[in-house]
Design a protein around this motif. Structure first.
Motif, PDB file in Angstrom:
ATOM      1  N   ILE A   1       0.835  -1.204   0.000  1.00  0.00           N
ATOM      2  CA  ILE A   1       0.000   0.000   0.000  1.00  0.00           C
ATOM      3  C   ILE A   1       0.863   1.245   0.000  1.00  0.00           C
ATOM      4  O   ILE A   1       0.577   2.225  -0.709  1.00  0.00           O
ATOM      5  CB  ILE A   1      -0.954  -0.019   1.209  1.00  0.00           C
ATOM      6  CG1 ILE A   1      -2.028  -1.096   1.015  1.00  0.00           C
ATOM      7  CG2 ILE A   1      -1.608   1.343   1.409  1.00  0.00           C
ATOM      8  CD1 ILE A   1      -2.962  -1.247   2.200  1.00  0.00           C
ATOM      9  N   LEU A   2       1.940   1.240   0.789  1.00  0.00           N
ATOM     10  CA  LEU A   2       2.817   2.414   0.865  1.00  0.00           C
ATOM     11  C   LEU A   2       3.459   2.719  -0.490  1.00  0.00           C
ATOM     12  O   LEU A   2       3.479   3.865  -0.947  1.00  0.00           O
ATOM     13  CB  LEU A   2       3.903   2.189   1.916  1.00  0.00           C
ATOM     14  CG  LEU A   2       3.457   2.213   3.376  1.00  0.00           C
ATOM     15  CD1 LEU A   2       4.616   1.842   4.294  1.00  0.00           C
ATOM     16  CD2 LEU A   2       2.920   3.583   3.745  1.00  0.00           C
ATOM     17  N   VAL A   3       3.997   1.687  -1.137  1.00  0.00           N
ATOM     18  CA  VAL A   3       4.651   1.888  -2.430  1.00  0.00           C
ATOM     19  C   VAL A   3       3.638   2.343  -3.478  1.00  0.00           C
ATOM     20  O   VAL A   3       3.891   3.279  -4.259  1.00  0.00           O
ATOM     21  CB  VAL A   3       5.358   0.595  -2.878  1.00  0.00           C
ATOM     22  CG1 VAL A   3       5.894   0.745  -4.297  1.00  0.00           C
ATOM     23  CG2 VAL A   3       6.494   0.252  -1.923  1.00  0.00           C
ATOM     24  N   SER A   4       2.469   1.696  -3.499  1.00  0.00           N
ATOM     25  CA  SER A   4       1.440   2.063  -4.471  1.00  0.00           C
ATOM     26  C   SER A   4       0.919   3.473  -4.217  1.00  0.00           C
ATOM     27  O   SER A   4       0.732   4.257  -5.156  1.00  0.00           O
ATOM     28  CB  SER A   4       0.280   1.058  -4.418  1.00  0.00           C
ATOM     29  OG  SER A   4       0.734  -0.242  -4.727  1.00  0.00           O
TER      30      SER A   4
ATOM     31  N   VAL B   1       0.961   6.713  -6.705  1.00  0.00           N
ATOM     32  CA  VAL B   1      -0.274   7.406  -7.070  1.00  0.00           C
ATOM     33  C   VAL B   1      -0.192   8.879  -6.707  1.00  0.00           C
ATOM     34  O   VAL B   1      -0.472   9.762  -7.524  1.00  0.00           O
ATOM     35  CB  VAL B   1      -1.484   6.738  -6.375  1.00  0.00           C
ATOM     36  CG1 VAL B   1      -2.734   7.594  -6.554  1.00  0.00           C
ATOM     37  CG2 VAL B   1      -1.726   5.341  -6.932  1.00  0.00           C
ATOM     38  N   TYR B   2       0.200   9.166  -5.465  1.00  0.00           N
ATOM     39  CA  TYR B   2       0.213  10.549  -5.002  1.00  0.00           C
ATOM     40  C   TYR B   2       1.286  11.380  -5.709  1.00  0.00           C
ATOM     41  O   TYR B   2       1.058  12.555  -6.018  1.00  0.00           O
ATOM     42  CB  TYR B   2       0.441  10.601  -3.488  1.00  0.00           C
ATOM     43  CG  TYR B   2      -0.808  10.388  -2.676  1.00  0.00           C
ATOM     44  CD1 TYR B   2      -1.897  11.244  -2.829  1.00  0.00           C
ATOM     45  CD2 TYR B   2      -0.913   9.351  -1.760  1.00  0.00           C
ATOM     46  CE1 TYR B   2      -3.047  11.052  -2.089  1.00  0.00           C
ATOM     47  CE2 TYR B   2      -2.056   9.157  -1.019  1.00  0.00           C
ATOM     48  CZ  TYR B   2      -3.128  10.020  -1.189  1.00  0.00           C
ATOM     49  OH  TYR B   2      -4.270   9.840  -0.456  1.00  0.00           O
ATOM     50  N   TRP B   3       2.440  10.787  -5.936  1.00  0.00           N
ATOM     51  CA  TRP B   3       3.507  11.538  -6.602  1.00  0.00           C
ATOM     52  C   TRP B   3       3.055  11.988  -7.983  1.00  0.00           C
ATOM     53  O   TRP B   3       3.211  13.153  -8.356  1.00  0.00           O
ATOM     54  CB  TRP B   3       4.766  10.675  -6.702  1.00  0.00           C
ATOM     55  CG  TRP B   3       5.941  11.412  -7.271  1.00  0.00           C
ATOM     56  CD1 TRP B   3       6.834  12.199  -6.603  1.00  0.00           C
ATOM     57  CD2 TRP B   3       6.340  11.457  -8.648  1.00  0.00           C
ATOM     58  NE1 TRP B   3       7.759  12.731  -7.462  1.00  0.00           N
ATOM     59  CE2 TRP B   3       7.489  12.292  -8.726  1.00  0.00           C
ATOM     60  CE3 TRP B   3       5.852  10.872  -9.814  1.00  0.00           C
ATOM     61  CZ2 TRP B   3       8.141  12.542  -9.928  1.00  0.00           C
ATOM     62  CZ3 TRP B   3       6.502  11.135 -11.012  1.00  0.00           C
ATOM     63  CH2 TRP B   3       7.637  11.957 -11.064  1.00  0.00           C
ATOM     64  N   ARG B   4       2.491  11.051  -8.747  1.00  0.00           N
ATOM     65  CA  ARG B   4       2.031  11.398 -10.086  1.00  0.00           C
ATOM     66  C   ARG B   4       0.873  12.400 -10.023  1.00  0.00           C
ATOM     67  O   ARG B   4       0.817  13.355 -10.801  1.00  0.00           O
ATOM     68  CB  ARG B   4       1.574  10.144 -10.823  1.00  0.00           C
ATOM     69  CG  ARG B   4       1.241  10.389 -12.288  1.00  0.00           C
ATOM     70  CD  ARG B   4       0.403   9.282 -12.875  1.00  0.00           C
ATOM     71  NE  ARG B   4      -0.906   9.243 -12.256  1.00  0.00           N
ATOM     72  CZ  ARG B   4      -1.424   8.161 -11.681  1.00  0.00           C
ATOM     73  NH1 ARG B   4      -0.731   7.046 -11.644  1.00  0.00           N
ATOM     74  NH2 ARG B   4      -2.619   8.182 -11.125  1.00  0.00           N
ATOM     75  N   ASN B   5      -0.048  12.195  -9.070  1.00  0.00           N
ATOM     76  CA  ASN B   5      -1.192  13.100  -8.969  1.00  0.00           C
ATOM     77  C   ASN B   5      -0.769  14.529  -8.667  1.00  0.00           C
ATOM     78  O   ASN B   5      -1.225  15.483  -9.303  1.00  0.00           O
ATOM     79  CB  ASN B   5      -2.150  12.609  -7.877  1.00  0.00           C
ATOM     80  CG  ASN B   5      -2.844  11.312  -8.257  1.00  0.00           C
ATOM     81  OD1 ASN B   5      -2.688  10.829  -9.375  1.00  0.00           O
ATOM     82  ND2 ASN B   5      -3.591  10.749  -7.339  1.00  0.00           N
ATOM     83  N   TYR B   6       0.093  14.688  -7.676  1.00  0.00           N
ATOM     84  CA  TYR B   6       0.495  16.033  -7.273  1.00  0.00           C
ATOM     85  C   TYR B   6       1.336  16.718  -8.349  1.00  0.00           C
ATOM     86  O   TYR B   6       1.208  17.917  -8.573  1.00  0.00           O
ATOM     87  CB  TYR B   6       1.264  15.979  -5.949  1.00  0.00           C
ATOM     88  CG  TYR B   6       0.384  15.722  -4.755  1.00  0.00           C
ATOM     89  CD1 TYR B   6      -0.863  16.327  -4.643  1.00  0.00           C
ATOM     90  CD2 TYR B   6       0.782  14.865  -3.733  1.00  0.00           C
ATOM     91  CE1 TYR B   6      -1.684  16.081  -3.562  1.00  0.00           C
ATOM     92  CE2 TYR B   6      -0.028  14.618  -2.642  1.00  0.00           C
ATOM     93  CZ  TYR B   6      -1.262  15.234  -2.558  1.00  0.00           C
ATOM     94  OH  TYR B   6      -2.070  14.994  -1.472  1.00  0.00           O
ATOM     95  N   MET B   7       2.196  15.963  -8.998  1.00  0.00           N
ATOM     96  CA  MET B   7       2.977  16.545 -10.085  1.00  0.00           C
ATOM     97  C   MET B   7       2.052  17.026 -11.204  1.00  0.00           C
ATOM     98  O   MET B   7       2.223  18.126 -11.755  1.00  0.00           O
ATOM     99  CB  MET B   7       3.972  15.520 -10.621  1.00  0.00           C
ATOM    100  CG  MET B   7       5.107  15.187  -9.669  1.00  0.00           C
ATOM    101  SD  MET B   7       6.235  16.572  -9.419  1.00  0.00           S
ATOM    102  CE  MET B   7       7.036  16.606 -11.020  1.00  0.00           C
TER     103      MET B   7
END
Length: 415
Positions: A289-292, A296-302
């Protein structure tokens, strides 16, 4: 098992069936769905406050600083695309922030949110999610109101403000998961949580669509003033209308209360509020869950942070149009979010797929398809319609990852 135990089990099952039959007729008029819609509006303003700098930054910096990294003049096709668009004169103060300073300011919100989820979730469990979420919304809203003043003093204070606001944002977004520990029956968990979280998509569309217009008409500071003020008003409603659990709610029906309590009792609970650090560190599902979630969040925020700037500098759209084009996919993604939760609940209730399979399938689709589309932007940048189509479709599939990995958090650790 004793006879009395058998009778007790039969009684509990009877209460659950009766209560479920009574509440099923209420549908979206139930108190638990009302709570989901209150959280829906809170998430609209939290999301808008989180993403407001993405649309205001092009208006806050002067034209030279904004386009410092532009490779060259626009192509003929880009000239045709923007021949009718004129760069408006600034209607508010602009700053000489170079791209490096802009990047630090844009990412400052995430500095504060890096470690904040760990204590926020724990504190919400001890002191109550109502107060943690409410405090997060109040602090974030007040800091949003103060953002133009902080920007006038210089980038340093503005960065500090954004860091603190990032902590407050996490209090609001992470703490709300603890609410559903006491309010969401397991079979309705996907439905209720996705209704609440769909507010993030609508908030993203609203800030990008409305923010661009505000920047060009009355000035970028009003983006902060309006959404900060609306967030303060929403936080007042939050404290007045939300209760920690159904047992203490003064207006909930007896049938719905018994249904929720009986449903949650069936899944069991862990005693106390100790944190099993060793078990967490050695848990493979938790690491998955942490890696996924990081991916997800890195791509979303970028994407959320830099898409308006990308459209302004690479596609040469004005602020209003870049905001609208960035926000449209979230308008489409808003119902997709709710439908994704409904689909997950349908597949689970009809036993078409196991819960584990549903979470994995939704996560894979929600991660791989948007990643492939965004990686392809470099090779299709000569075609503006194709570029815009890829940017438009990507967030729609991204929604499925939130129905997958993000809801999986509550599956493996409902407490």
């Amino acid at each position: 098992m004793s006879v009395e135990g058998d009778r007790e089990d039969v009684s509990n099952e009877s209460v659950l069936n009766i209560a479920q039959a009574q509440t099923s007729r209420k549908g979206f008029c139930s108190v638990r769905h009302g709570l989901a819609f209150i959280l829906f509006f809170c998430n609209i303003f939290l999301s808008a406050q989180q993403m407001n700098l993405g649309i205001t930054m092009p208006a806050m910096v002067n034209h030279t600083a904004l386009n410092a990294s532009t490779e060259g003049p626009p192509t003929d096709s880009q000239d045709n695309w923007t021949e009718t668009q004129k760069e408006p004169k600034p209607v508010a103060r602009v700053y000489d922030w170079d791209p490096k300073i802009q990047g630090i300011i844009l990412s400052a919100l995430n500095y504060g949110s890096l470690l904040a989820p760990i204590p926020s979730g724990y504190v919400a469990g001890i002191f109550g999610a109502k107060y943690v979420v409410g405090a997060g919304l109040v602090i974030s809203s007040v800091l949003t109101l103060l953002s133009p003043l902080a920007a006038d003093t210089g980038p340093t204070l503005f960065i500090v403000l954004r860091v603190v606001q990032g902590i407050a944002q996490v209090m609001g977004s992470t703490g709300q998961y603890s609410i559903w520990v006491k309010w969401a029956p397991p079979m309705e968990r996907s439905q209720l949580i996705t209704i609440a979280l769909s507010g993030t998509s609508l908030g993203a569309f609203t800030i990008f669509a409305v923010g661009g217009v505000l920047c060009q008409t009355i000035g970028w500071p009003y983006v902060f003033y309006i959404f900060g003020g609306l967030g303060c008003a929403c936080s007042l409603l939050w404290f007045l209308l939300v209760y920690e659990d159904p047992v203490n709610h003064p207006f909930i029906s007896t049938g719905e209360k018994e249904y929720i309590v009986a449903s949650l009792a069936e899944q069991g609970s862990s005693p106390g509020w100790s944190v099993p650090i060793k078990a967490m560190i050695t848990s493979l599902p938790l690491w998955a869950i942490l890696v996924s979630s990081f991916s997800v969040y890195w791509r979303n925020y970028m994407s959320l942070t830099y898409t308006p700037t990308y459209m302004t500098s690479e596609l040469h759209l004005n602020i209003r149009d870049s905001g609208l084009m960035t926000g449209l996919p979230f308008l489409v993604g808003f119902p997709c979010f709710i439908l994704g939760g409904q689909l997950a609940g349908f597949l689970l209730s009809r036993k078409i797929l196991r819960l584990n399979t549903i979470r994995k399938l939704f996560t894979v689709i929600g991660v791989l398809i948007p990643a492939g589309l965004q990686l392809s932007l470099h090779w299709v940048k000569s075609s503006q319609p194709t570029t815009l189509a890829f940017l438009f479709i990507s967030p729609i599939f991204r929604i499925l990852s939130e129905v997958g990995v993000l809801l999986n958090i509550v599956d493996i650790a409902p407490r």
